[in-house]
Write an enzyme that holds these catalytic residues in place. Structure first.
Site, short mmCIF file in Angstrom:
data_model
loop_
_atom_site.label_atom_id
_atom_site.label_comp_id
_atom_site.label_asym_id
_atom_site.label_seq_id
_atom_site.Cartn_x
_atom_site.Cartn_y
_atom_site.Cartn_z
N HIS A 277 -5.88 0.60 5.33
CA HIS A 277 -4.06 -0.39 5.11
C HIS A 277 -3.52 -0.78 6.84
CE1 HIS A 277 -2.45 -3.82 2.80
NE2 HIS A 277 -1.12 -2.09 3.40
N SER B 279 1.30 -7.26 5.90
CA SER B 279 0.95 -6.84 4.03
C SER B 279 1.30 -7.82 3.61
CB SER B 279 1.14 -5.65 4.13
OG SER B 279 0.50 -4.70 2.43
N ASP C 203 -9.72 0.15 3.97
CA ASP C 203 -8.32 -0.30 3.20
C ASP C 203 -8.18 -0.33 1.54
OD1 ASP C 203 -5.66 -1.19 2.46
OD2 ASP C 203 -5.83 -2.93 3.50
#
Length: 327
Positions: free
Chosen positions: A283, A152, A254
């Site tokens: 995600h 991320s 996501d």
């Protein structure tokens, strides 16, 4: 052990930072302080067990390189893998440990919040990586190739690093970003990253839409912030500047940000990038697509079965990629 288990804290922290209540009631000073109280649970070196069978683990204090060095007693692969977590402030220790058990020498590195570092996720110098490189060259005998694995916001950071440091041979980016976004401290607002003392151009998240209803999805926030930025292309991470081999991992559902679409944007700049994306995955490849924290319900995406399957398949893809370049 799950590839992206460290994302759980990241999700709840974003819920705190970007919650509509925070913006509309002007409480972000209190909420930012609260956010970093939560993050202390993953940013302290004493939060991680270093007593693991067949793995020698030591804490590293090398200026801005704060983290762990994991050395398997039976090292099976050349080089080293440098692991970064996300906005939760962790060094992605679980993934570094998983890979150490596979026979890789790994480094688990704090990106912010530790000694000699930015206390919050804002204006983080890319040059911190030079202390990591210095440590690698001084303490690891068989020290190439170098792979950087980021999750991320850690993936956003890692991709930037590869455009600056030719020493990085490979990248594994989980739920990546193709853009540089603003940092996550609204009391000290600015870019997430700096280079040579200057902030990198960034997408301003304050321009994005915020959801009033739960479960809260931040995907629209990121997308509308990009759409409303007339100079968004200038905020793209310049992927063409790296020669690193790149593996991208993303869920097609996501709901934190559109890592699937941004994976394709990254690939459009570099044809040989490999994308592994998964249906009904979000995600994080964990849970049923929603996470609860402190009165907030955060939508992360995917289904329970879809995330479970994506987790299993992504571990294999990561292992195969690393074996190819570290054999």
């Amino acid at each position: 052990m799950k590839v992206i288990s460290t994302f759980l804290a990241f999700i709840v922290i974003l819920g705190i930072i970007f919650g509509v209540k925070i913006y509309k009631e002007y409480k972000y000073k209190i909420e930012v302080e609260r956010m970093y109280d939560v993050a202390k649970g993953v940013s302290g070196k004493n939060s991680y067990s270093t007593n693991i069978d067949n793995i020698n683990i030591k804490y590293v204090n090398n200026n801005t390189f704060q983290g762990f060095h994991l050395i398997p007693k039976n090292k099976l692969f050349k080089g080293v893998i440098v692991c970064y977590g996300g906005s939760e402030g962790s060094p992605n220790f679980n993934e570094a440990l998983r890979l150490a058990k596979e026979g890789y020498e790994t480094l688990s590195v704090f990106m912010f919040g530790a000694k000699n570092q930015q206390k919050t996720l804002v204006k983080i110098p890319l040059e911190q990586f030079e202390d990591v490189l210095d440590y690698i060259h001084s303490n690891i005998n068989e020290n190439t190739p170098i792979t950087v694995l980021g999750a991320s916001k850690g993936a956003e950071y890692a991709l930037n690093l590869a455009t600056k440091y030719k020493e990085i041979d490979n990248l594994v980016l989980i739920a990546p970003s193709s853009y540089n976004f603003s940092g996550l401290d609204f009391a000290n607002y600015g870019s997430s990253w700096t280079w040579k003392g200057k902030e990198l151009p960034f997408i301003d998240l304050k321009r994005g839409d915020f959801s009033y209803s739960e479960p809260i999805s931040y995907k629209a926030t990121y997308e509308t912030a990009v759409e409303r930025d007339l100079s968004a292309k200038e905020k793209l991470i310049p992927v063409k500047k790296t020669k690193a081999n790149i593996l991208l991992i993303s869920g097609k559902d996501d709901q934190m940000w559109n890592s699937f679409e941004m994976s394709n944007i990254i690939k459009s700049q570099k044809d040989d990038v490999k994308i592994c994306s998964y249906e009904k995955a979000g995600h994080i490849f964990f849970g049923d697509g929603e996470q609860k924290f402190s009165g907030y319900i955060i939508k992360t995406g995917g289904t329970k079965s879809g995330n479970k399957e994506a987790n299993k398949k992504s571990i294999k893809e990561i292992n195969d990629f690393l074996k190819m370049y570290h054999k």
